[in-house]
Write an enzyme that holds these catalytic residues in place. Structure first.
Site, PDB file in Angstrom:
ATOM      1  CB  CYS A  10      -1.040   0.161   0.776  1.00 21.78           C
ATOM      2  SG  CYS A  10      -0.247  -0.091   2.433  1.00 21.78           S
ATOM      3  NE  ARG A  16      -4.808   1.326   1.357  1.00 22.97           N
ATOM      4  CZ  ARG A  16      -4.346   1.999   0.900  1.00 22.97           C
ATOM      5  NH1 ARG A  16      -5.935   1.686  -0.282  1.00 22.97           N
ATOM      6  NH2 ARG A  16      -3.183   2.703   0.975  1.00 22.97           N
ATOM      7  CG  ASP A 134      -5.977   5.912   3.063  1.00 29.06           C
ATOM      8  OD1 ASP A 134      -5.259   5.164   4.154  1.00 29.06           O
ATOM      9  OD2 ASP A 134      -4.335   6.492   1.954  1.00 29.06           O
TER      10      ASP A 134
END
Ligand code: 4NP
Length: 167
Positions: A10, A16, A134
């Site tokens: 990420c 994440r 996100d």
């Protein structure tokens, strides 16, 4: 047999992709396949290098009895692209950052680069190019959503790899 090497990527490697690494490892362990894999995560930025995962990611993983506090953020580097069999980006911006890092060398990454949500509902990875949202700077609710998306995606991703490699 060579281990299957997979890295989740990420931007910050604190929200994440640590969940990608943690959930995928959990599923691999449960399947008794730990010996067959090398699993890691990284971020395309250096913003949080050396840091623990975000408290939101740690908490949502813990809620599901998964501990990700052994992870520390690190930056994805161009040379390592050759080392991985699977590079799983969380969204299209991450994917573009990876391509930029490797100077658009499509040969180096051919057949390896996926988006996490390609597997959310499709074992063959043919799903939509939607990004994992996100959750950074957002509320706790965001982390629950990310967890569910990553959980579904990792289930199908592991099934895909098991089928492909006869595991
Ligand atoms: P991640 O979330 O890419 O899922 O780890 C982010 C973490 C930090 C930042 C952006 C996204 N940041 O801009 O510092």
């Amino acid at each position: 047999m060579d281990r299957i090497r997979i890295v989740f990527v990420c931007l910050g490697n604190i929200c994440r992709s640590p969940l990608g690494e943690g959930l995928f490892r959990h599923k691999v362990d449960k399947a008794g396949l730990a010996h067959a894999f090398e699993i890691d995560s990284s971020g395309t930025s250096a913003y949080h290098v050396g840091e623990l995962p975000d408290p939101g990611s740690i908490a949502v993983a813990r809620k599901h009895d998964i501990d990700i506090t052994d992870q520390r953020s690190r930056q994805f580097v161009a040379d390592e692209v050759l080392d991985w069999d699977y590079v799983v980006a969380m969204d299209d911006s991450n994917r573009r950052n990876i391509m930029r890092l490797i100077d658009g060398d499509v040969d180096a990454i051919r057949g390896k680069l996926w988006l996490m949500r390609n597997f959310e509902f499709e074992e063959d990875g043919s799903g939509d190019d939607d990004g994992v949202p996100d959750p950074w700077g957002g509320g706790r609710r965001g982390f629950d959503d990310v967890y569910d998306i990553v959980d579904r995606s990792c289930t199908h991703l592991l099934a895909h790899i098991r089928r492909k490699h006869n595991l």
